[in-house]
Design a protein around this motif. Sequence first.
Motif: not given
Length: 387
Positions: A193-206, A225-239
């Motif tokens: 199975a492919a895994l899509l992991l949303d790291e929006a709130h973890a990046l910069g912290v965990l 294996e993680i097929a795709l990681l998603s992340g945002t800049f509106g949390k820990a990145f402050g943008s």
Amino acid sequence: MALLPEQRRRGLRSFEPGQAAAQLQVDGAPLLDLASNDYLGLSCHPAVVAAAQAAAALEGVGAGASRLVSGSRPGHQALERALATWLGRERVLLFPSGFQANLAAVLALADRHSLVLADRLIHHSLLTGVRASGARLQRFAHNDLNDLGRRLQLARQARPGQRLLVLSESLFSMQGTSPDVGTLAALCQGHGAALLLDEAHALGVLGPSGRGLGYGLNGAKDQGEIALLSGTFGKAFGSGGAFLAGDALVMEWLLQFSGPFRYTTALAPPLAAAALAALGQIQANPLGPALLQRARRWRGALEAAGWPRPPGLGPILPLLVGDDGLALELQQRLEAAGLLGVAIRPPTVPEGSARLRLVLRADLPLGSLERLLTALGSPPGQNLPCS
């Protein structure tokens, strides 16, 4: 609208910057910010602000077109390369919002012939992607890998050749909880199975140096294996804005075929520049470990005061109270004491699980915990939901 209970109605409020770090103002009254996702306080960091200002002066405020027309800028490519290196991924593509990134990710990995198995508390953007893909959907119990494993096994037995996609998050934004990502990835790999992991709130912290809980899971020997990681800049990145990270093949597919990438104006150059500067700050001075240590102390103090211990280990600390009215009452109680914490009610969270969502920031002043405990007072009863 007439059927919407008063305690479920939402409204928009205008917050202005305060005179100190981690401070906002409403109608001139200062509030200590225990609500936003600016975990590292980078949205007002001088280097981050200066990078955005310089980009705006040089390139303008907006990109003016999609990346495939005339909207692509050197700053976009610099940020994509830096993120790919930092995360140990082959390629990164930027998106104007996390919602768009998650929609694009699901559409890249699933279609109407697929079965998607999603954590029951997954973000709405991912569910929207599943609906748009036409895939069948099953929900597994929150962070329950035994339930997921059973469902994966049954799915493989029923249709051995079916494409399977699993959706989860590394830090759930309203629960504060995290799955065992290593075990999750290995379980998905074991069932094809492919895994899509949303790291929006973890990046910069965990994760190692703030790289998230999926860092290092690239399908190497004895790893999932993680097929795709998603992340945002509106949390820990402050943008603002977002990205997807993965191997060269799936990222090239996104470039060639993804509607959410193709048919949208590119990320504003000042936001890209700010995100790149924020990444530099995170790399030079990782604040995650100290923030997590502070989070453990706050959880222990809240539990000692008689509140249900907020679940999880990260900077999101939900106080589960169950009743909508009680959650709103606690929000008002905090505001009267100069603190901002927001009541979260259904449908954002399941029925009967209203909560006061508290968020730790690296730039909270000393004494913030004591102010919070004083403002909360004693728990209103002994029948609060368990965490």
